[in-house]
Design a protein around this motif. Sequence first.
Motif, PDB file in Angstrom:
ATOM      1  N   VAL A 156      53.244  38.875  30.228  1.00  0.00           N
ATOM      2  CA  VAL A 156      52.663  39.489  31.503  1.00  0.00           C
ATOM      3  C   VAL A 156      51.119  39.595  30.775  1.00  0.00           C
ATOM      4  N   ASN A 157      50.342  39.048  31.839  1.00  0.00           N
ATOM      5  CA  ASN A 157      48.619  39.294  31.473  1.00  0.00           C
ATOM      6  C   ASN A 157      48.621  40.875  31.917  1.00  0.00           C
ATOM      7  N   VAL A 158      48.096  41.436  30.924  1.00  0.00           N
ATOM      8  CA  VAL A 158      47.465  43.221  31.030  1.00  0.00           C
ATOM      9  C   VAL A 158      45.980  43.000  31.101  1.00  0.00           C
ATOM     10  N   ILE A 159      45.866  43.521  32.139  1.00  0.00           N
ATOM     11  CA  ILE A 159      44.230  43.871  32.332  1.00  0.00           C
ATOM     12  C   ILE A 159      43.696  45.180  32.683  1.00  0.00           C
ATOM     13  N   THR A 160      42.486  45.522  32.969  1.00  0.00           N
ATOM     14  CA  THR A 160      42.024  46.917  32.923  1.00  0.00           C
ATOM     15  C   THR A 160      40.939  46.905  34.119  1.00  0.00           C
ATOM     16  N   LEU A 161      40.611  47.950  34.939  1.00  0.00           N
ATOM     17  CA  LEU A 161      39.649  48.171  35.942  1.00  0.00           C
ATOM     18  C   LEU A 161      38.421  48.473  35.381  1.00  0.00           C
ATOM     19  N   LYS A 162      38.154  48.972  33.985  1.00  0.00           N
ATOM     20  CA  LYS A 162      36.898  49.197  33.467  1.00  0.00           C
ATOM     21  C   LYS A 162      36.103  48.108  33.189  1.00  0.00           C
ATOM     22  N   LYS A 163      34.847  48.232  33.239  1.00  0.00           N
ATOM     23  CA  LYS A 163      34.049  47.229  33.232  1.00  0.00           C
ATOM     24  C   LYS A 163      33.445  47.300  31.626  1.00  0.00           C
ATOM     25  N   ASN A 164      32.796  46.287  31.147  1.00  0.00           N
ATOM     26  CA  ASN A 164      32.212  46.285  29.758  1.00  0.00           C
ATOM     27  C   ASN A 164      30.999  47.574  29.602  1.00  0.00           C
ATOM     28  N   PRO A 165      31.213  48.271  28.628  1.00  0.00           N
ATOM     29  CA  PRO A 165      30.374  49.368  28.321  1.00  0.00           C
ATOM     30  C   PRO A 165      28.951  48.828  27.937  1.00  0.00           C
ATOM     31  N   SER A 166      27.861  49.734  28.086  1.00  0.00           N
ATOM     32  CA  SER A 166      26.392  49.323  27.668  1.00  0.00           C
ATOM     33  C   SER A 166      26.438  48.550  26.289  1.00  0.00           C
ATOM     34  N   TYR A 167      27.259  49.066  25.319  1.00  0.00           N
ATOM     35  CA  TYR A 167      27.106  49.011  24.097  1.00  0.00           C
ATOM     36  C   TYR A 167      27.992  47.724  23.767  1.00  0.00           C
ATOM     37  N   ALA A 168      28.637  47.011  24.491  1.00  0.00           N
ATOM     38  CA  ALA A 168      29.105  45.857  24.157  1.00  0.00           C
ATOM     39  C   ALA A 168      28.311  44.685  23.861  1.00  0.00           C
ATOM     40  N   PHE A 195      59.290  48.573  30.124  1.00  0.00           N
ATOM     41  CA  PHE A 195      57.794  48.465  29.861  1.00  0.00           C
ATOM     42  C   PHE A 195      57.098  47.355  30.541  1.00  0.00           C
ATOM     43  N   TRP A 196      57.825  46.195  30.370  1.00  0.00           N
ATOM     44  CA  TRP A 196      57.265  44.870  30.924  1.00  0.00           C
ATOM     45  C   TRP A 196      57.193  44.969  32.428  1.00  0.00           C
ATOM     46  N   ILE A 197      58.236  45.455  33.206  1.00  0.00           N
ATOM     47  CA  ILE A 197      58.341  45.583  34.455  1.00  0.00           C
ATOM     48  C   ILE A 197      56.831  46.397  34.982  1.00  0.00           C
ATOM     49  N   ARG A 198      56.812  47.710  34.156  1.00  0.00           N
ATOM     50  CA  ARG A 198      55.678  48.719  34.640  1.00  0.00           C
ATOM     51  C   ARG A 198      54.209  47.622  34.422  1.00  0.00           C
ATOM     52  N   GLN A 199      54.054  47.128  33.197  1.00  0.00           N
ATOM     53  CA  GLN A 199      53.007  46.324  33.268  1.00  0.00           C
ATOM     54  C   GLN A 199      52.610  45.291  34.305  1.00  0.00           C
ATOM     55  N   LYS A 200      53.689  44.424  34.648  1.00  0.00           N
ATOM     56  CA  LYS A 200      53.731  43.502  35.850  1.00  0.00           C
ATOM     57  C   LYS A 200      53.189  44.214  37.139  1.00  0.00           C
ATOM     58  N   ALA A 201      53.783  45.296  37.212  1.00  0.00           N
ATOM     59  CA  ALA A 201      53.493  46.046  38.416  1.00  0.00           C
ATOM     60  C   ALA A 201      51.836  46.657  38.220  1.00  0.00           C
ATOM     61  N   LEU A 202      51.614  47.112  37.226  1.00  0.00           N
ATOM     62  CA  LEU A 202      50.153  47.824  36.940  1.00  0.00           C
ATOM     63  C   LEU A 202      49.208  46.543  37.213  1.00  0.00           C
ATOM     64  N   THR A 203      49.569  45.239  36.647  1.00  0.00           N
ATOM     65  CA  THR A 203      48.540  44.366  36.631  1.00  0.00           C
ATOM     66  C   THR A 203      48.354  43.721  38.276  1.00  0.00           C
ATOM     67  N   ILE A 205      48.817  45.544  40.755  1.00  0.00           N
ATOM     68  CA  ILE A 205      47.975  46.473  41.750  1.00  0.00           C
ATOM     69  C   ILE A 205      46.588  46.424  41.446  1.00  0.00           C
ATOM     70  N   LYS A 206      46.250  46.127  39.932  1.00  0.00           N
ATOM     71  CA  LYS A 206      44.595  46.050  39.500  1.00  0.00           C
ATOM     72  C   LYS A 206      44.133  44.786  40.008  1.00  0.00           C
ATOM     73  N   ILE A 212      39.837  43.851  46.361  1.00  0.00           N
ATOM     74  CA  ILE A 212      39.220  44.784  47.526  1.00  0.00           C
ATOM     75  C   ILE A 212      37.876  45.094  46.969  1.00  0.00           C
ATOM     76  N   ILE A 213      37.381  45.654  45.838  1.00  0.00           N
ATOM     77  CA  ILE A 213      36.332  45.906  45.257  1.00  0.00           C
ATOM     78  C   ILE A 213      34.907  44.518  45.428  1.00  0.00           C
ATOM     79  N   LYS A 214      35.799  43.685  45.171  1.00  0.00           N
ATOM     80  CA  LYS A 214      34.933  42.464  45.494  1.00  0.00           C
ATOM     81  C   LYS A 214      34.140  42.087  46.719  1.00  0.00           C
TER      82      LYS A 214
END
Length: 215
Positions: A156-168, A195-203, A205-206, A212-214
Amino acid sequence: MKINKLAIENYKYFCSLEGSDYIASEFALETILKLIKKFKLSSVLEVGLGIGSVSDTVLKFSKLNGLNIKYVGTEKNEFCLEVLPENVKKYNEIQVFSELNAVSNNKFDLIIIDGLDSSLIELKKFCAPNAILFIEGGRENQTKSMLDIFSKCLFVNVITLKKNPSYAHEDRSVKSYIGGGQLIFINPTLKMKLFWIRQKALTFIKRKIRKIIKK
């Protein structure tokens, strides 16, 4: 200290250091620590230590939680080898080798691929029976190689909805999402499968939310 706080603080610190261009994201650090905690992983092999952001974070987490984590890493870049002892507070607890071929015959619970190594094809011999592989960022070539080797794995490819912080690092735009990673369970237990099933679902959804945001 909470996992996300440690990941953020250490990422922010390493962003201030020379050579931080390609360090693992704070989301990747957080994911690695969560894996260690959830599955009680006690041995880590990191392919590509870099300037030490991952190893320092894991060893700090180990100390804070009274764990005994065996840490082995590979690195042959001269600059990285020079700064690692300064950057990693528990550097003396890492066994450092120039490449995978030089690593003694050990088995690891968690293998982190954070760099290039021509001998990745031999990685299988370093895997414990239920080893977890985490490939930081995109790294399509390394991911493909691992999926070819471990044909019966769960991925599974795990991702986040957070964007890079200013200090990156300046190359990472604050308008872009924080980098994720590729998670591979080579021979998953029932707990890993759930755990894998949950991560697949989260990815899933994200990715929908990102679209949608785009719009």
